[in-house]
Motif scaffolding. Structure first.
Motif, PDB file in Angstrom:
ATOM      1  N   SER A   6      42.990 -12.358  23.363  1.00  0.00           N
ATOM      2  CA  SER A   6      42.904 -13.613  24.097  1.00  0.00           C
ATOM      3  C   SER A   6      41.550 -14.285  23.883  1.00  0.00           C
ATOM      4  CB  SER A   6      43.104 -13.358  25.593  1.00  0.00           C
ATOM      5  OG  SER A   6      42.867 -14.545  26.337  1.00  0.00           O
ATOM      6  N   PRO A   7      41.549 -15.585  23.606  1.00  0.00           N
ATOM      7  CA  PRO A   7      40.266 -16.307  23.447  1.00  0.00           C
ATOM      8  C   PRO A   7      39.441 -16.329  24.727  1.00  0.00           C
ATOM      9  CG  PRO A   7      42.118 -17.841  23.474  1.00  0.00           C
ATOM     10  CD  PRO A   7      42.708 -16.468  23.385  1.00  0.00           C
ATOM     11  N   ARG A   8      40.045 -15.914  25.848  1.00  0.00           N
ATOM     12  CA  ARG A   8      39.288 -15.862  27.100  1.00  0.00           C
ATOM     13  C   ARG A   8      38.111 -14.901  27.011  1.00  0.00           C
ATOM     14  NH1 ARG A   8      44.008 -14.592  31.325  1.00  0.00           N
ATOM     15  NH2 ARG A   8      44.627 -13.292  29.545  1.00  0.00           N
ATOM     16  N   PHE A   9      38.237 -13.881  26.144  1.00  0.00           N
ATOM     17  CA  PHE A   9      37.155 -12.908  26.012  1.00  0.00           C
ATOM     18  C   PHE A   9      35.894 -13.529  25.416  1.00  0.00           C
ATOM     19  CE2 PHE A   9      40.808 -10.018  26.239  1.00  0.00           C
ATOM     20  CZ  PHE A   9      40.344  -9.119  27.187  1.00  0.00           C
ATOM     21  N   ILE A  10      36.027 -14.683  24.772  1.00  0.00           N
ATOM     22  CA  ILE A  10      34.855 -15.368  24.215  1.00  0.00           C
ATOM     23  C   ILE A  10      33.870 -15.732  25.323  1.00  0.00           C
ATOM     24  CG2 ILE A  10      34.086 -17.419  22.942  1.00  0.00           C
ATOM     25  CD1 ILE A  10      36.787 -17.409  21.511  1.00  0.00           C
ATOM     26  N   LEU A  11      34.400 -15.955  26.519  1.00  0.00           N
ATOM     27  CA  LEU A  11      33.548 -16.319  27.649  1.00  0.00           C
ATOM     28  C   LEU A  11      32.562 -15.206  28.008  1.00  0.00           C
ATOM     29  CD1 LEU A  11      36.219 -18.033  29.934  1.00  0.00           C
ATOM     30  CD2 LEU A  11      34.475 -19.144  28.532  1.00  0.00           C
TER      31      LEU A  11
END
Length: 275
Positions: A81-86
């Motif tokens: 998930s690109p949410r982990f980039i946060l």
């Protein structure tokens, strides 16, 4: 002559490492770019922050940089998930915290340069992962083409600048006295010629118009990136950002143009659905 030999050998080794690292696999690409990123950020920190100052800010910024690159890489390669980039924002947001406990605070403002290195270096190099993956499959061809256009533009600017630009009007004499408008024209022509060649030989699958626009963009922003680094070095009265490459200077000296060109080229390709 000795300096020319040193520069030539160093340049060939650099070129081989870059091409091999990007071409071989996604993991060699990741290792190469992480090394470039950390080396370049450390050079920037040494240039802008006094030795021994803001250690926690510098370390946490490096942690954020590695996290940003790694999460974007894992998103593109394995579909996390690109949410982990946060997660990459947490260390950099805490970066200035340790500096408030330093006894001497007369240079507290310089902690901002740690943040600058994240935006100026880590973010652009991390965006490169968006140019090398297609639905989880690695292909470094486009990134190598970007570098080919950037490096070719530098060669074209140097050749025409040395032959016709020595006594001509300079672009930014107070920032980079050797850069002339003839050199700029040489770089622009070379960039377009290389891009057209890549289109002619089928490396670029998009239209001729996009090939020309891409070349123009890469050339223009690479010149801007070069001038921006020249401003930093002139402000700190430095000839080179480092000494990792004999005869060429530091990593920041080698990638100043790419820090602007790679993200701009990638964003252009994404906006027009070319990758």
């Amino acid at each position: 002559m000795n300096n020319l030999v040193t520069r030539t050998i160093s340049g060939i080794i650099f070129l081989v490492i870059m091409v091999a690292g990007i071409w071989f696999s996604e993991y060699s690409y990741a290792a190469l770019f992480l090394f470039i990123m950390l080396s370049t950020m450390l050079e920037f920190h040494r240039m802008t922050i006094a030795p021994g100052r803001h250690i926690w800010a510098r370390v946490l910024t490096l942690v954020s940089a590695v996290t940003l690159f790694s999460t974007i890489f894992l998103w593109q390669r394995f579909g996390i998930s690109p949410r982990f980039i946060l997660l990459s924002l947490i260390p950099v947001l805490l970066a200035s915290g340790g500096s408030i406990f330093e006894k001497v605070k007369d240079d507290y403002i310089t902690v901002a340069y740690a943040y600058t290195s994240f935006v100026y270096i880590a973010l652009p190099l991390s965006i490169a992962s968006l140019a090398v993956f297609r639905d989880g499959v690695y292909d470094g061809t486009l990134l190598l083409c970007f570098f080919g256009i950037i490096w070719g533009s530098d060669v074209g600017a140097y050749c025409l600048g040395c032959t016709l630009g020595r006594n001509s009007r300079k672009m930014c004499p107070k920032i980079s006295p050797k850069k002339s408008w003839w050199g700029f024209a040489g770089g622009l022509i070379t960039a377009v010629a290389i891009s057209l060649g890549l289109k002619f030989f089928g490396v670029f699958s998009f239209s001729l118009l996009h090939s020309i626009i891409l070349a123009l963009l890469l050339n223009l922003v690479s010149v801007l990136g070069d001038l921006v680094e020249s401003v930093w070095k002139r402000y700190y009265d430095l000839k080179d950002s480092g000494h990792i490459m004999p005869g060429h200077g530091g990593m920041l000296d080698r990638f100043d143009s790419s820090l602007f060109a790679i993200p701009v080229g990638t964003i252009y390709m994404l906006i027009f659905n070319l990758i």
